[in-house]
Scaffold this active site. Structure first.
Site, PDB file in Angstrom:
ATOM      1  N   HIS A  52       6.746  -7.495 115.620  1.00  0.00           N
ATOM      2  CA  HIS A  52       7.549  -6.662 116.526  1.00  0.00           C
ATOM      3  C   HIS A  52       8.940  -6.426 115.938  1.00  0.00           C
ATOM      4  O   HIS A  52       9.418  -5.288 115.871  1.00  0.00           O
ATOM      5  CB  HIS A  52       7.644  -7.347 117.898  1.00  0.00           C
ATOM      6  N   GLU A  53       9.582  -7.492 115.505  1.00  0.00           N
ATOM      7  CA  GLU A  53      10.943  -7.368 114.976  1.00  0.00           C
ATOM      8  C   GLU A  53      10.975  -6.553 113.683  1.00  0.00           C
ATOM      9  O   GLU A  53      11.883  -5.739 113.475  1.00  0.00           O
ATOM     10  CB  GLU A  53      11.562  -8.753 114.756  1.00  0.00           C
ATOM     11  N   HIS A  56      11.121  -2.904 114.282  1.00  0.00           N
ATOM     12  CA  HIS A  56      12.467  -2.357 114.497  1.00  0.00           C
ATOM     13  C   HIS A  56      13.106  -1.960 113.160  1.00  0.00           C
ATOM     14  O   HIS A  56      13.769  -0.925 113.068  1.00  0.00           O
ATOM     15  CB  HIS A  56      13.373  -3.371 115.202  1.00  0.00           C
ATOM     16  N   GLU A  97      10.886  -0.203 122.109  1.00  0.00           N
ATOM     17  CA  GLU A  97      10.238  -1.503 122.312  1.00  0.00           C
ATOM     18  C   GLU A  97       8.718  -1.364 122.337  1.00  0.00           C
ATOM     19  O   GLU A  97       8.000  -2.185 121.756  1.00  0.00           O
ATOM     20  CB  GLU A  97      10.743  -2.173 123.586  1.00  0.00           C
TER      21      GLU A  97
END
Length: 146
Positions: A52-53, A56, A97
Site C-alpha cells: 500500500h505504502e 503511494h 487510498e
C-alpha cells in the site's frame, strides 16, 4: 525495474500500528512503519501494508498531496470556495487510498490478508480480526443511519 531511487525503510517506536510514506524533493523516498505494526502484524499483513505504502510512491501521491494543500491554502476566502476545495481534496485523498489498497492486493494476491491488515490499521489494534464480523457491524451501522 522498481522504484528509483530505492525507498528507505524505517521503524518508528510507537505502540500504535501505523505506516506512512514520504518523498522529499532531492532525497530518497522513505516508508515508516511503527514497532507495533512490526510486532503485531503477520508477515503477509506487513507485506500488504508495505505494498500500500509503495503504491503511494509509484503514484507520486506525496507531490499531489502537497500541491492540493498549497492550492487550498492559496484560494481566496470566498464563501463556499474553501469548503468546495476541501471537499474535492478529501475525495482525491480517498481515491488515492483506494488505489493504494489495490496495490496492496496486487502485492499479496490475497483479499483476506489486505482486509485484515487495513481493519487492524483502522482500528489501531494488532489483535486478530474477524473480517466478517467487522463488515456486519459496518452494515448495521449504515442501516441505523438510514
Amino acid at each position: 525495474g522498481g522504484l528509483k531511487p530505492e525507498p528507505e525503510l524505517f521503524v518508528k517506536s510507537d505502540p500504535r500500528p501505523n505506516a506512512y510514506t514520504l518523498a522529499l524533493r532531492g532525497g530518497a523516498p522513505f516508508v515508516v512503519v511503527t514497532s507495533a505494526l512490526v510486532d503485531g502484524f503477520s508477515a503477509a499483513e506487513t507485506q500488504a501494508v508495505l505494498g500500500h505504502e509503495l503504491g503511494h510512491l509509484v503514484c507520486e501521491h506525496s507531490l499531489w498531496f502537497s500541491l492540493g494543500s498549497i492550492g487550498s491554502t492559496l484560494l481566496p476566502p470566498l464563501p463556499g470556495v474553501g469548503a468546495a476545495a476541501e471537499r474535492l481534496q478529501q475525495e482525491w485523498r480517498r481515491a488515492a487510498e483506494f488505489s493504494c489498497d489495490r496495490a496492496a492486493l496486487l502485492v499479496t494476491q490475497d483479499a483476506a490478508v489486505v482486509s485484515e491488515a487495513l481493519i487492524k490499521l483502522a482500528s489501531g489494534s494488532t489483535r486478530p480480526v474477524d473480517v466478517e464480523a467487522y463488515l456486519q457491524q459496518a452494515r448495521e451501522y449504515d442501516e441505523a443511519l438510514e
